[in-house]
Design a protein around this motif. Structure first.
Motif, PDB file in Angstrom:
ATOM      1  N   ARG A 134      48.687  26.918   5.058  1.00 62.46           N
ATOM      2  CA  ARG A 134      48.260  26.278   3.809  1.00 62.46           C
ATOM      3  C   ARG A 134      47.013  25.416   4.041  1.00 62.46           C
ATOM      4  NH1 ARG A 134      53.358  23.286   1.400  1.00 62.46           N
ATOM      5  NH2 ARG A 134      51.748  22.757  -0.139  1.00 62.46           N
ATOM      6  N   ARG A 135      46.023  25.980   4.698  1.00 67.40           N
ATOM      7  CA  ARG A 135      44.819  25.219   5.019  1.00 67.40           C
ATOM      8  C   ARG A 135      44.045  24.837   3.756  1.00 67.40           C
ATOM      9  NH1 ARG A 135      41.176  26.975  10.077  1.00 67.40           N
ATOM     10  NH2 ARG A 135      43.276  26.802  10.942  1.00 67.40           N
ATOM     11  N   ASP A 136      44.034  25.721   2.779  1.00 70.00           N
ATOM     12  CA  ASP A 136      43.339  25.399   1.526  1.00 70.00           C
ATOM     13  C   ASP A 136      43.973  24.200   0.821  1.00 70.00           C
ATOM     14  OD1 ASP A 136      41.609  27.458   1.955  1.00 70.00           O
ATOM     15  OD2 ASP A 136      42.698  28.898   0.695  1.00 70.00           O
ATOM     16  N   ASP A 137      45.302  24.132   0.857  1.00 69.60           N
ATOM     17  CA  ASP A 137      45.979  22.978   0.254  1.00 69.60           C
ATOM     18  C   ASP A 137      45.632  21.685   0.988  1.00 69.60           C
ATOM     19  OD1 ASP A 137      47.107  24.734  -1.497  1.00 69.60           O
ATOM     20  OD2 ASP A 137      49.038  24.847  -0.462  1.00 69.60           O
ATOM     21  N   ASN A 139      42.829  21.050   2.629  1.00 64.46           N
ATOM     22  CA  ASN A 139      41.453  20.688   2.270  1.00 64.46           C
ATOM     23  C   ASN A 139      41.390  20.041   0.889  1.00 64.46           C
ATOM     24  OD1 ASN A 139      40.608  21.821   4.693  1.00 64.46           O
ATOM     25  ND2 ASN A 139      40.103  23.793   3.765  1.00 64.46           N
ATOM     26  N   ALA A 140      42.154  20.600  -0.057  1.00 63.58           N
ATOM     27  CA  ALA A 140      42.138  20.053  -1.416  1.00 63.58           C
ATOM     28  C   ALA A 140      42.709  18.638  -1.450  1.00 63.58           C
ATOM     29  CB  ALA A 140      42.924  20.969  -2.346  1.00 63.58           C
ATOM     30  N   ARG A 159      33.002  18.350  -0.272  1.00 59.95           N
ATOM     31  CA  ARG A 159      33.910  19.279   0.409  1.00 59.95           C
ATOM     32  C   ARG A 159      34.398  18.664   1.712  1.00 59.95           C
ATOM     33  NH1 ARG A 159      30.612  24.666   1.217  1.00 59.95           N
ATOM     34  NH2 ARG A 159      28.937  23.116   1.350  1.00 59.95           N
ATOM     35  N   GLU A 161      36.412  20.456   5.034  1.00 62.23           N
ATOM     36  CA  GLU A 161      36.922  21.699   5.598  1.00 62.23           C
ATOM     37  C   GLU A 161      37.507  21.437   6.984  1.00 62.23           C
ATOM     38  OE1 GLU A 161      37.027  24.576   4.106  1.00 62.23           O
ATOM     39  OE2 GLU A 161      35.849  24.054   2.320  1.00 62.23           O
TER      40      GLU A 161
END
Length: 312
Positions: A134-137, A139-140, A159, A161
């Motif tokens: 869940r890397r996108d979660d 980052n968000a 951003r 990352e």
């Protein structure tokens, strides 16, 4: 040179120095803050600007373009007590030069430390499997937290990352074994499911074959019964015709019955399994005469059936 000439030169030089000190050229993508006696007064935009020499001074020169910060590798302990190494990058942009200059000291250092702290907080509240999937979660969540914290500084974090998440070597090997076991389990399940489907299809095929076989046997039995019924009707009709002929005194009908029984008896004797040789007197002329009587009887029946049609 007279005193007047010296004064003119001095005034000219002083004017040149004042102009040089009062004219400021700000490059594109930058903004400068102006301080008067140490207090912020205004911000110089890109282009040619004028300030009051000696009284006004340039306070901070800020880059207003989007910038990137490398987040160094740090150790993070997850919720399930797994230690991983994490690094990343932060993209940010200064929107308000005065706030970025006077609301925080060492803007880059503050933004970097704020990001590193929140990385430990966010990732420490998750399991290792969640970190890897869940890397996108992540980052968000980091973007929301860090951007909110840097808003009072006149900074917009665009951003964040996470570049790399590195579990320990022994943990990676354990995860590889777990993945292999999971794949073996799935393969066994798929193989068992395939065998089950094959057995089901085989049973369905056998069931359909049995149904078709039963249908065929039923159809054959029906046709056989129909044939027997028609044979019985034919025999009944023949018996009725012969009986009528006998009632009318036709001797040939009697010969028909005698010949029929005679032939049936010979057939039973010849097909008996326990008889190999049969010696008995046979009057062939009697049998031929009986057959001739049958022919006579048939011709008479045909003649009688044709006479009513001719009359009609």
């Amino acid at each position: 040179m007279t005193e007047f000439g010296v004064l003119v030169v001095f005034i000219f030089v002083l004017a040149a120095v004042v102009i040089f000190l009062g004219v400021k050229s700000v490059p594109q993508g930058h903004e400068w803050t102006v301080e008067r006696f140490g207090k912020y007064t205004r911000t110089l935009r890109p282009g040619l600007n004028l300030i009051v020499p000696v009284i006004d001074q340039i306070g901070h020169k800020l880059n207003m373009m989007e910038q990137v910060l490398d987040v160094p590798t740090q150790e993070v302990i997850t919720r399930d007590n797994a230690m991983v190494s994490v690094d990343g990058v932060v993209f940010y942009q200064v929107l308000d030069a005065s706030k970025a200059a006077y609301e925080v000291r060492q803007l880059e250092y503050a933004t970097l430390n704020l990001t590193m702290t929140n990385i430990r907080t966010v990732m420490g509240s998750m399991d290792l499997d969640e970190l890897l999937s869940r890397r996108d979660d992540i980052n968000a969540r980091l973007l929301v937290v860090v951007d909110e914290a840097t808003t009072p500084w006149g900074v917009k974090v665009t951003r964040i990352e996470i570049k790399d998440i590195s579990p320990p070597t022994d943990l990676v090997e354990s995860m590889a074994r777990q993945m292999k076991a999971e794949r073996d389990k799935r393969a066994a399940i798929l193989e068992a499911e395939g065998k089950r489907q094959a057995e089901i299809l085989k049973a369905e095929g056998e069931k359909q074959a049995a149904i078709l076989k039963a249908e065929g046997q039923r159809e054959a039995a029906f046709r056989e019964a129909e044939a027997r019924e028609r044979l019985a009707q034919a025999e009944a009709t023949a018996t009725q015709l012969v009986s009528q002929a006998i009632a009318q005194g036709d001797v040939q009908a009697v010969n028909y019955f005698v010949a029929q029984k005679y032939v049936e008896a010979l057939q039973q004797i010849g097909t008996a399994p326990n008889q190999k040789l049969v010696l008995m007197p046979i009057e062939a002329s009697g049998v031929i005469g009986a057959i001739g009587g049958v022919a006579e009887l048939a011709r008479a029946a045909l003649a009688k059936s044709a006479s009513p049609k001719a009359e009609g």
